[in-house]
Design an enzyme around this catalytic site. Structure first.
Site, short mmCIF file in Angstrom:
data_model
loop_
_atom_site.label_atom_id
_atom_site.label_comp_id
_atom_site.label_asym_id
_atom_site.label_seq_id
_atom_site.Cartn_x
_atom_site.Cartn_y
_atom_site.Cartn_z
N GLU A 328 0.84 -1.19 0.00
CA GLU A 328 0.00 0.00 0.00
C GLU A 328 0.87 1.24 0.00
O GLU A 328 1.77 1.38 0.85
CB GLU A 328 -0.89 0.05 1.24
CG GLU A 328 -2.00 -0.98 1.28
CD GLU A 328 -2.95 -0.74 2.45
OE1 GLU A 328 -4.16 -0.90 2.25
OE2 GLU A 328 -2.48 -0.39 3.55
N CYS A 329 0.64 2.14 -0.93
CA CYS A 329 1.30 3.45 -0.99
C CYS A 329 2.83 3.28 -0.92
O CYS A 329 3.44 2.88 -1.90
CB CYS A 329 0.78 4.37 0.11
SG CYS A 329 1.07 6.12 -0.26
N GLY A 330 3.46 3.56 0.22
CA GLY A 330 4.90 3.38 0.30
C GLY A 330 5.32 1.96 0.00
O GLY A 330 6.35 1.72 -0.65
N THR A 429 -1.19 -0.92 -4.57
CA THR A 429 -1.99 0.26 -4.88
C THR A 429 -1.42 1.46 -4.13
O THR A 429 -0.75 1.30 -3.11
CB THR A 429 -3.46 0.10 -4.43
OG1 THR A 429 -3.49 0.02 -3.00
CG2 THR A 429 -4.08 -1.15 -5.01
#
Length: 439
Positions: A328-330, A429
């Protein structure tokens, strides 16, 4: 035992809500009370401070991202076997998105839903009696959201306090706190908000300074008298994110920190075991785990160290050959081919997905997201609808050739397009998942 609760609200971000909230939480905890914090909306940093201040887990309560049943279950969980719940508003008290009544993501939604009073924090720097007009506006704006009292923040003098406080009390609102300007009470920030609780060398000393401020500058007994019982309707966890496996390898260190507390707590509640590992310490996920999860965080601050972590990289490649990995993200950024840091230096990442990202080319991406999954992945089955939040400055500099993971819409339902990537057992994502959307 059901807790009594109060919402700490303000006209805007930067008014001092977090310092007041943490000060109250820590001061009441030092008095021997069982106190828990909660945060409206999707901010995942403040609950960490709430947890540190009280020794009891904080939680997000998000009226947009969480279906009502899950929202009620989490609120009831915070209230159980607790004396007080202090619920901190995100942004301004009424700020959310245009949505169905009660589903805007604002703290005002929670005030209406649970009948909770609001303690209004007003930054009165640069004004005096005008603060009473602001307070009156809040008191009359929505008859279903009750202002119970006011805390005056960033006062310059005793005269300033008297002018502001007398005007507010003249309209019928009690002033239960008056805080003088003191920059040393401010919590440091970076691009995604506050520096996280776990990054402070002297965290408890700072929390105790905020508690000292609360004891000195607030009438804590009056604040407790203003609180009312938090008694949510019956709820359940059917819409919680289900455990993606029985044993979950979870990256957990200074680069990977952004996992919503309620997500990990429910995984454990459902019987899953979380097995942490530290990529920054060059650790690989435990081979006995069923799934690996890379949460968000600040990999751009540690990109060189991650690029040099050979045991981590080899272990992730080995894991991806047979078992699911989600980022997720990072975490999504680290799954890609490369990451450019703020100075413009490019670092090789895991290469388990084909995209590349840059923190040197910054643009804020912020908002609620609703994702319909195109394929099975650790977030859920193909076709599942997931609600979450996106907040990052990194930009995609190369997209690669992987299949999209989901079709995305914003919080208003406007299509954004395909989002995230998947390849083999690996998916990722930019958005952080909060809950499953109700069927």
């Amino acid at each position: 035992m059901t807790a009594r609760a109060i919402i700490i609200g303000a006209p805007r971000s930067g008014s001092g809500k977090t310092s007041v909230t943490i000060g109250i939480l820590r001061a009441l905890t030092r008095r021997g009370l069982k106190v828990r914090g909660a945060k409206s909306g999707p901010d995942y940093i403040d609950p960490g401070f709430h947890t540190a201040a009280t020794g009891l887990s904080g939680v997000n309560l998000d009226s947009w991202a969480m279906p009502p049943s899950l929202l009620n279950a989490l609120a009831a969980q915070q209230a159980d076997d607790t004396d007080f719940v202090i619920l901190e508003s995100a942004m301004g008290l009424f700020d959310g998105i245009p949505a169905a009544p009660g589903r805007t993501g604002s703290a005002a939604d929670l005030a209406r839903l649970y009948g909770l009073p609001v303690l209004l924090v007003l930054d009165v720097s640069g004004q005096s009696t005008t603060a009473a007009a602001v307070a009156k506006g809040f008191a009359t704006y929505d008859p279903d959201v009750r202002m119970a009292g006011v805390v005056l923040n960033r006062l310059g003098s005793e005269r300033h306090r008297k002018l502001s406080g007398d005007a507010i009390e003249a309209i019928g609102l009690p002033v239960v706190g008056a805080i003088l300007r003191d920059p040393t009470l401010n919590l440091p920030e970076r691009h995604l908000g506050l520096v996280q609780a776990g990054e402070y060398d002297d965290l408890m000393a700072h929390l105790d300074r905020l508690a000292d401020m609360a004891e000195k500058s607030l009438d804590l007994d009056a604040v407790m008298r203003l609180a009312t019982p938090l008694a949510p309707a019956a709820g359940g966890f059917a819409d919680a994110l289900q455990p993606p496996g029985q044993r979950i390898a979870l990256a957990e260190d200074g680069a990977f920190t952004f996992l919503y507390p309620h997500v990990a707590a429910y995984w454990r509640k459902a019987g899953a075991e979380i097995v942490p590992f530290s990529p920054l310490a060059d650790e690989a996920p435990d081979d006995s785990c069923d799934v690996c999860w890379l949460p968000g965080g600040y990999p751009e601050l540690h990109a060189g160290k991650l690029a040099a972590a050979e045991t981590f990289k080899a272990g992730m490649a080995r894991f991806a050959a047979t078992k699911p990995i989600h980022g997720e993200c990072g975490g999504f950024m680290v799954l890609g081919e490369a990451l450019e840091d703020a100075s413009g230096e490019t670092h090789r990442m895991l290469g388990l997905l084909g995209h590349a990202t840059s923190f040197a080319k910054r643009k804020m991406n912020l908002g609620y997201r609703e994702a319909r999954l195109r394929a099975d992945c650790p977030l859920g089955a193909q076709g599942a609808l997931i609600r979450g939040h996106e907040f990052h400055y990194a930009q995609m500099t190369a997209t690669g050739n992987d299949e999209p993971l989901a079709d995305l819409a914003d919080g208003l339902g406007n299509p954004i397009g395909a989002s995230g990537y998947r390849r083999g057992h690996v998916s990722g994502t930019f958005f952080h998942a909060i809950a499953r959307a109700s069927a």
